[in-house]
Scaffold this active site. Structure first.
Site, mmCIF file in Angstrom:
data_model
loop_
_atom_site.group_PDB
_atom_site.id
_atom_site.type_symbol
_atom_site.label_atom_id
_atom_site.label_comp_id
_atom_site.label_asym_id
_atom_site.label_seq_id
_atom_site.Cartn_x
_atom_site.Cartn_y
_atom_site.Cartn_z
ATOM 1 N N HIS A 109 -7.122 -7.281 16.445
ATOM 2 C CA HIS A 109 -6.574 -8.231 15.460
ATOM 3 C C HIS A 109 -5.095 -8.039 15.162
ATOM 4 O O HIS A 109 -4.512 -8.798 14.402
ATOM 5 C CB HIS A 109 -7.356 -8.147 14.148
HETATM 6 C C1 UD1 Z 1 -4.597 -7.647 7.328
HETATM 7 C C2 UD1 Z 1 -3.609 -6.468 7.228
HETATM 8 C C3 UD1 Z 1 -3.888 -5.486 8.355
HETATM 9 C C4 UD1 Z 1 -5.350 -5.077 8.391
HETATM 10 C C5 UD1 Z 1 -6.204 -6.335 8.475
HETATM 11 C C6 UD1 Z 1 -7.688 -5.995 8.499
HETATM 12 C C7 UD1 Z 1 -1.381 -6.999 6.338
HETATM 13 C C8 UD1 Z 1 0.038 -7.177 6.691
HETATM 14 N N1 UD1 Z 1 -2.241 -6.932 7.386
HETATM 15 O O1 UD1 Z 1 -4.331 -8.328 8.546
HETATM 16 O O2 UD1 Z 1 -3.097 -4.334 8.154
HETATM 17 O O3 UD1 Z 1 -5.579 -4.237 9.498
HETATM 18 O O4 UD1 Z 1 -5.914 -7.136 7.336
HETATM 19 O O5 UD1 Z 1 -8.459 -7.146 8.617
HETATM 20 O O6 UD1 Z 1 -1.706 -6.920 5.179
HETATM 21 N N2 UD1 Z 1 -8.387 -15.018 7.238
HETATM 22 C C9 UD1 Z 1 -9.588 -15.631 7.037
HETATM 23 N N3 UD1 Z 1 -10.404 -15.159 6.047
HETATM 24 C C10 UD1 Z 1 -10.063 -14.101 5.256
HETATM 25 C C11 UD1 Z 1 -8.820 -13.498 5.468
HETATM 26 C C12 UD1 Z 1 -7.996 -13.958 6.469
HETATM 27 O O7 UD1 Z 1 -9.939 -16.574 7.722
HETATM 28 O O8 UD1 Z 1 -10.855 -13.725 4.372
HETATM 29 C C13 UD1 Z 1 -7.518 -15.516 8.329
HETATM 30 C C14 UD1 Z 1 -6.440 -16.465 7.842
HETATM 31 O O9 UD1 Z 1 -6.253 -17.421 8.812
HETATM 32 C C15 UD1 Z 1 -5.223 -15.585 7.768
HETATM 33 C C16 UD1 Z 1 -5.463 -14.605 8.908
HETATM 34 O O10 UD1 Z 1 -6.862 -14.406 8.947
HETATM 35 O O11 UD1 Z 1 -4.033 -16.296 7.888
HETATM 36 C C17 UD1 Z 1 -4.772 -13.296 8.733
HETATM 37 O O12 UD1 Z 1 -5.094 -12.706 7.459
HETATM 38 P P1 UD1 Z 1 -4.063 -11.694 6.750
HETATM 39 O O13 UD1 Z 1 -4.674 -11.107 5.557
HETATM 40 O O14 UD1 Z 1 -2.737 -12.382 6.596
HETATM 41 O O15 UD1 Z 1 -3.821 -10.599 7.865
HETATM 42 P P2 UD1 Z 1 -4.855 -9.806 8.776
HETATM 43 O O16 UD1 Z 1 -4.567 -10.152 10.183
HETATM 44 O O17 UD1 Z 1 -6.258 -9.958 8.291
#
Ligand code: UD1
Length: 375
Positions: A214
């Site tokens: 991821h």
């Molecule tokens: C975040 C953390 C990362 C961690 C990861 C674990 C930061 C910078 N990154 O990355 O360090 O390893 O979490 O999962 O804080 N989304 C959903 N549902 C959710 C949450 C997210 O669909 O409940 C999707 C959304 O499209 C979102 C994308 O995932 O834009 C990324 O989510 P985000 O929290 O921005 O970063 P992660 O890649 O999850």
């Protein structure tokens, strides 16, 4: 009891939940009148990314949910700050405790320190040396504004002192995520409970590998993602690969037209709950991942881990544990898989203080510390 003088602990994203669970449990059992409030920023919000973890780990419902959701780094970080500030004004906590290295960690740490509220950082001092990782920026900055820093491995102290942090602010306590792993690993279901009737070709008697992916550096660049998927499909010719897909990764695979290829060769699953993930790791012959936490959990479980990155902020998992950095080069990945399948995967040993008592050590230090240094 009033919330005055409370400790506010913050969670936001999936890897925070297993770190806060043992701290909440140790606080409930501790002899203290000080209140403990849990704030969830809402960075992760889907049931698969949040609810399952709270339920399975027995984390109390958050006292406050900031409901920020997803966004760019600036949008997400600033939204958390704007919504967290009034919480601090209302509760005037003695300190704010943050864990790990996600955007919620730095956002709440920065908000608190600017209001002269001490910040406590759990999992301080880890460094990959790679500032293109958003988490590395979050780590460095959070440590700089923290007053009490709890570390998981001894090398963290060297990183912190190099950055000018006073050694007497740092306390080596071990790994709270491993507290959670040791508490729950016996309850984790076997892989068959997960795959039965799903058509997924992976079982513990014939063996399987587990994949997670991821990191933006691996999934956001179409060429890198394509090469990684091609390599994983080749591995899957030798060993079925179970792949619970993170929402970010699913979106990128679909956008790049790689979803069908992945589905044809890999055993794709939705994100797993905590216990299912622990069971899947424990029973795997090897794990291929770019996650930080999984590098530590596989070391604790004694399962060979091939990390699809060029660096790690958790060097103890390589020096002492089961982790090997294999990067993104398909040849190198295939070679490392072949070695692991031939029985040459690392056996490793359990690092110092990864013994299930880290949260208790934190409280033993923190409760008296708050009496003297709390706001
Ligand atoms: C975040 C953390 C990362 C961690 C990861 C674990 C930061 C910078 N990154 O990355 O360090 O390893 O979490 O999962 O804080 N989304 C959903 N549902 C959710 C949450 C997210 O669909 O409940 C999707 C959304 O499209 C979102 C994308 O995932 O834009 C990324 O989510 P985000 O929290 O921005 O970063 P992660 O890649 O999850």
């Amino acid at each position: 009891m009033t919330a005055g003088g409370a400790l506010i602990s913050v969670v936001g994203a999936r890897p925070n939940f297993m770190k806060i669970a043992p701290i909440c449990a140790a606080w409930s059992a501790a002899q203290t009148d000080r209140a403990h409030l849990l704030v969830h920023t809402g960075q992760h919000y889907d049931a698969s990314m949040k609810v399952q973890f709270f339920e399975q780990l027995g984390i109390p419902e958050p006292d406050i949910d900031l409901g920020v959701g997803s966004g760019t780094h600036a949008m997400q970080t600033s939204a958390i700050m704007q919504r967290f500030e009034p919480v601090l004004d209302q509760h005037r906590p003695a300190a704010v405790l943050v864990v790990g290295d996600v955007n919620s960690t730095i956002a709440c740490a920065l908000t608190a320190v600017k209001k002269d509220i001490p910040v406590i950082h759990v999992e301080a001092g880890l460094r990959s040396g790679d500032r293109s990782m958003p988490e590395e920026i979050n780590r460095v900055l959070t440590d700089q504004v923290s007053s009490r820093l709890y570390t998981t491995e001894r090398a963290a102290l060297d990183n912190l002192t190099r950055e000018g942090i006073r050694p007497d602010a740092v306390c080596f306590v071990g790994n709270v995520m491993i507290d959670t792993l040791l508490t729950h690993s016996k309850q984790a279901p076997g892989i068959e409970a997960l795959t039965l009737g799903t058509g997924v070709r992976a079982d513990s008697s014939n063996g399987y590998g587990l994949v997670t992916l991821h990191r933006p550096a691996n999934v956001d660049d179409p060429q890198v993602l394509r090469r990684l998927i091609d390599a994983l499909c080749k591995v899957a010719q030798r060993l079925p690969l179970l792949f619970p897909v993170h929402p970010r990764t699913e979106a990128r695979l679909r956008a790049q037209g790689l979803w069908d290829q992945a589905q044809a060769h890999l055993e794709l699953l939705p994100p797993l709950g905590y216990l299912q993930m622990v069971g899947a790791m424990r029973d795997a012959r090897l794990v291929l991942t770019d996650s930080g936490g999984i590098q530590e959990e596989t070391t604790a479980l004694g399962v060979p881990c091939l990390t699809l990155r060029d660096n790690t902020e958790r060097p103890i998992t390589v020096d002492q544990g089961t982790n090997t950095l294999v990067g993104r080069d398909p040849e190198r990945i295939l070679e490392a898989v072949a070695q692991a399948l031939a029985g040459a995967g690392k056996a490793g040993r359990i690092p110092e203080l990864w013994d299930g008592r880290a949260a208790q050590r934190i409280l033993d230090d923190l409760l008296p510390w708050l009496e003297v240094h709390g706001a």
